[in-house]
Design a protein around this motif. Structure first.
Motif: not given
Length: 263
Positions: A48-68
């Motif tokens: 789950a940690n691997y999935v999060f760190v790979l997705a985190a920059p994109f989630v924040f960039y496209f969906l914002g801090l709340n989604a992150l």
């Protein structure tokens, strides 16, 4: 040096190349810390940690801090649930996995937020402080410690570090803040002299804290480096250890400066 140049180039271009680089560096960093803990017999479940760190920059960039934040909480929850139901994972293994969610994961997320949370000119100045000030402080500390170092700073954790080198790091952080005063004009930066000097000085302090914390983990885990990805220089974590503790501080400072409108 090559890694520093690569980071500078990525900061200049920004966008997808930077997000991809941050995701990959974060993935490797999490793997390396997990590797160190496994050397002590722990078996943290990190999927789950691997999935999060790979997705985190994109989630924040496209969906914002709340989604992150929601995604991070979900990753922690999944780690705890899976650790409970996997019979071969003990309580210590779950604690190790949760530790990695904090170090280095959260600190790595701060690296991305430092750049992407502000407009480009302010973000570049913040990123330079978070990425380059600790590196500059470490370089000055190395030379001062090598030629003038006589008094040990923390011999039980890092025998080579000296008080003189530590003072050199403070000077290095302050000096980089001074260098950034005219340099930020290249991208239209507008942070005040006082702010740059104070944040640079604090980065000189925090870079040493980050370095010592990483050394503490490696000494406890009985490893010389987190990995051998860069022959003779260790792994990603060995290159980022001094940066990680500076990132949340720089993020906090620039968030406050932005909110009060005083730079």
């Amino acid at each position: 040096a090559a890694l520093s140049i690569l980071l500078v180039v990525l900061l200049i271009f920004g966008g997808y190349p930077l997000m991809v680089a941050l995701a990959l560096f974060s993935f490797v960093a999490v793997y390396e810390v997990g590797l160190a803990l496994r050397n002590k017999g722990l078996k943290p479940w990190l999927f789950a940690n691997y999935v999060f760190v790979l997705a985190a920059p994109f989630v924040f960039y496209f969906l914002g801090l709340n989604a992150l934040i929601v995604m991070y909480a979900g990753a922690v929850a999944v780690t705890m649930i899976c650790s409970l139901f996997f019979s071969k994972i003990g309580a210590q293994d779950m604690m190790a996995a949760l530790f990695i969610h904090e170090y280095p994961t959260l600190l790595l997320v701060c690296l991305a937020l430092v750049y992407f949370s502000f407009d480009r000119s302010l973000g570049l100045t913040a990123a330079c402080l978070a990425f380059a000030a600790p590196q500059f402080a470490d370089t000055i500390a190395f030379f001062v410690g090598t030629f003038l170092g006589k008094h040990k700073l923390c011999p039980s954790i890092s025998p080579k570090k000296t008080v003189e080198g530590s003072i050199g790091a403070l000077v290095g952080g302050l000096a980089f803040g001074a260098i950034l005063i005219p340099l930020q004009g290249l991208w239209g930066g507008y942070v005040s002299v006082v702010s740059l000097l104070l944040i640079g000085l604090c980065c000189g302090i925090l870079s040493q804290v980050g370095d010592l914390f990483a050394s503490f983990i490696k000494r406890w885990a009985d490893v010389k480096d987190f990995s051998s990805l860069f022959p003779g220089h260790g792994g990603v974590m060995d290159r980022l250890d001094s940066i990680l503790f500076c990132a949340p501080f720089v993020l906090l400072c620039f968030t406050i400066l932005t909110k009060i409108g005083i730079y």
